[in-house]
Design a protein around this motif. Structure first.
Motif, mmCIF file in Angstrom:
data_model
loop_
_atom_site.group_PDB
_atom_site.id
_atom_site.type_symbol
_atom_site.label_atom_id
_atom_site.label_comp_id
_atom_site.label_asym_id
_atom_site.label_seq_id
_atom_site.Cartn_x
_atom_site.Cartn_y
_atom_site.Cartn_z
ATOM 1 N N LEU A 54 0.834 -1.204 0.000
ATOM 2 C CA LEU A 54 0.000 0.000 0.000
ATOM 3 C C LEU A 54 0.869 1.254 0.000
ATOM 4 O O LEU A 54 0.544 2.247 -0.662
ATOM 5 N N ALA A 55 1.983 1.200 0.724
ATOM 6 C CA ALA A 55 2.904 2.339 0.720
ATOM 7 C C ALA A 55 3.516 2.522 -0.661
ATOM 8 O O ALA A 55 3.585 3.647 -1.180
ATOM 9 N N ALA A 56 3.950 1.416 -1.283
ATOM 10 C CA ALA A 56 4.551 1.508 -2.613
ATOM 11 C C ALA A 56 3.559 2.054 -3.636
ATOM 12 O O ALA A 56 3.921 2.842 -4.522
ATOM 13 N N ALA A 57 2.291 1.656 -3.512
ATOM 14 C CA ALA A 57 1.268 2.135 -4.438
ATOM 15 C C ALA A 57 0.972 3.614 -4.248
ATOM 16 O O ALA A 57 0.404 4.263 -5.139
ATOM 17 N N SER A 58 1.350 4.147 -3.095
ATOM 18 C CA SER A 58 1.198 5.585 -2.848
ATOM 19 C C SER A 58 2.372 6.384 -3.390
ATOM 20 O O SER A 58 2.284 7.608 -3.504
ATOM 21 N N LEU A 59 3.456 5.679 -3.711
ATOM 22 C CA LEU A 59 4.695 6.354 -4.110
ATOM 23 C C LEU A 59 5.051 6.149 -5.578
ATOM 24 O O LEU A 59 5.934 6.838 -6.095
ATOM 25 N N ARG A 60 4.419 5.195 -6.230
ATOM 26 C CA ARG A 60 4.692 4.903 -7.629
ATOM 27 C C ARG A 60 3.384 4.647 -8.368
ATOM 28 O O ARG A 60 2.437 4.110 -7.783
ATOM 29 N N PRO A 61 3.328 4.981 -9.667
ATOM 30 C CA PRO A 61 2.140 4.614 -10.458
ATOM 31 C C PRO A 61 2.063 3.090 -10.598
ATOM 32 O O PRO A 61 3.038 2.457 -11.005
ATOM 33 N N VAL A 62 0.941 2.513 -10.231
ATOM 34 C CA VAL A 62 0.724 1.076 -10.404
ATOM 35 C C VAL A 62 -0.678 0.875 -10.976
ATOM 36 O O VAL A 62 -1.544 1.743 -10.866
ATOM 37 N N ARG A 63 -0.889 -0.285 -11.582
ATOM 38 C CA ARG A 63 -2.186 -0.574 -12.196
ATOM 39 C C ARG A 63 -3.255 -0.921 -11.173
ATOM 40 O O ARG A 63 -4.445 -0.782 -11.437
ATOM 41 N N GLY A 64 -2.823 -1.411 -10.036
ATOM 42 C CA GLY A 64 -3.750 -1.796 -8.981
ATOM 43 C C GLY A 64 -2.984 -2.437 -7.852
ATOM 44 O O GLY A 64 -1.836 -2.866 -8.026
ATOM 45 N N VAL A 65 -3.598 -2.507 -6.685
ATOM 46 C CA VAL A 65 -2.941 -3.121 -5.534
ATOM 47 C C VAL A 65 -3.952 -3.986 -4.789
ATOM 48 O O VAL A 65 -5.077 -3.562 -4.517
ATOM 49 N N ALA A 66 -3.542 -5.223 -4.505
ATOM 50 C CA ALA A 66 -4.366 -6.158 -3.738
ATOM 51 C C ALA A 66 -3.597 -6.551 -2.482
ATOM 52 O O ALA A 66 -2.402 -6.855 -2.555
ATOM 53 N N THR A 67 -4.265 -6.529 -1.355
ATOM 54 C CA THR A 67 -3.634 -6.976 -0.112
ATOM 55 C C THR A 67 -4.317 -8.242 0.382
ATOM 56 O O THR A 67 -5.515 -8.441 0.175
ATOM 57 N N ILE A 68 -3.533 -9.093 1.029
ATOM 58 C CA ILE A 68 -4.017 -10.372 1.546
ATOM 59 C C ILE A 68 -3.636 -10.443 3.017
ATOM 60 O O ILE A 68 -2.445 -10.451 3.361
#
Length: 356
Positions: free
Chosen positions: A162-176
């Protein structure tokens, strides 16, 4: 697995649960009124120690490295998905066995899974905290791809994703099974965690590392009865049966793992569990406040209602959620994992990859 992971893996296989003296103490207390149960659990422990292990598996090749971290390629020809495992326990729970591997399965499902292997820190890395792991290890691996990937994180790896997705453009983020609102662990659990850290901190500070034994003992205290019961159950399994092989593979994983750096341990226990900086919106990385509400990409969290390691209430509260009932590890490698997690995760990742 790195050489460090393989070393700890085989040490665990030879010695049994880490730390063994604490396990035996727990066994005595849990079976004080039942010598028969104690005998069965000890028989299960001996059978586990003596169980035949499969040949060492060669880890997939690394396509990028940053410091001690590696990005391992599991093949496939679809959109890249960077899987971020926890810093606790080895990463191969996502690739547990030839016939029980989320990553290898996804590689045959139109995706390209890539696994972050954090490597094994030494005492010289004592000051490398969570920010370092994100900014100096994880983000360079993501940047090496040359395109925005999908991210998927398990346990504490989901928090970092979630931190990385706040710092870089990503297509989507899923957490488990990823914790975020640490205050939701509840006051008794947080007090016990604080006491454990207070007792372990002087030794960890001297070592510059937080040994896996410190964390493992904390996991056992969450459900000591189950810790003993699983070895009682293993004693009754047919040696070499699929059920027994699965137990051994999973237990070897649970008893393996590199230590944490001292800085990661200090931040995790004091900034996360004690102060709940993520849950209170006070977690900053490199001048950026990390908040799930500020994500600019599709996001989903997979939560287990029966998770004793990461309570469902501690999740981040992402817009999309899927609630499972398979436990913290069972949701990834259990008998219902493919139907409950693997397939929905695949479908969501493919859909997110094509979202504009």
């Amino acid at each position: 697995m790195t050489e460090g992971h393989l070393t700890s893996f085989h040490a665990a296989a030879q010695q049994g649960p880490r730390p063994l003296p604490l396990f035996l103490s727990l066994l005595r207390s849990e079976t004080a009124a039942s010598p028969e149960r104690r005998e069965a659990a000890l028989a299960g422990l001996k059978a586990y120690q003596q169980a035949e292990r499969p040949p060492e598996r060669v880890p997939p090749p690394a396509i990028a490295e940053s410091g001690r971290a590696r990005l391992r390629d599991y093949g496939g020809s679809g959109p890249p998905v960077v899987f971020v495992p926890s810093l606790i326990n080895p990463p191969f729970v996502l690739d547990l066995a030839e016939d029980n591997s989320l990553l290898r399965w996804l590689a045959a499902q139109g995706l390209r899974p890539l696994l972050v292997d954090w490597g094994s820190p030494g005492p010289e890395a004592r000051g490398e905290g969570l920010d370092h792991h994100i900014a100096r290890l994880l983000l360079p691996l993501i940047d090496s791809l040359g395109e925005p990937p999908l991210l998927a994180g398990y346990c504490l790896g989901g928090t970092l994703a979630l931190a990385a997705a706040s710092l870089r453009p990503v297509r989507g983020v899923a957490t488990i099974a990823a914790p975020w609102r640490f205050v939701r662990y509840g006051d008794p659990a947080r007090a016990a965690i604080a006491a454990q850290w207070e007792a372990a901190r002087p030794t960890c500070q001297a070592l510059g590392l937080v040994p896996m034994e410190v964390l493992q003992s904390g996991f056992w205290q969450l459900d000591p009865a189950r810790t003993v019961a699983k070895f009682e159950k293993f004693a009754a399994m047919a040696p070499g049966s699929p059920q027994a092989r699965g137990f051994v593979a999973l237990e070897d994983w649970a008893n393996g793992g590199a230590p944490l750096t001292y800085a990661v341990g200090e931040e995790m226990f004091e900034r996360f569990f004690a102060a709940d900086r993520p849950g209170h919106g006070r977690w900053w990385v490199g001048g950026t406040r990390i908040a799930p509400s500020r994500l600019a990409c599709p996001a989903i969290e997979f939560i287990s209602a029966t998770d004793r390691i990461v309570p469902a209430a501690s999740a981040a509260g992402l817009p999309a959620q899927r609630i499972l009932r398979s436990g913290h590890v069972g949701m990834v490698v259990g008998g219902r994992a493919q139907a409950e997690l693997w397939e929905p995760l695949r479908d969501w990742l493919i859909a997110a990859a094509h979202t504009r």
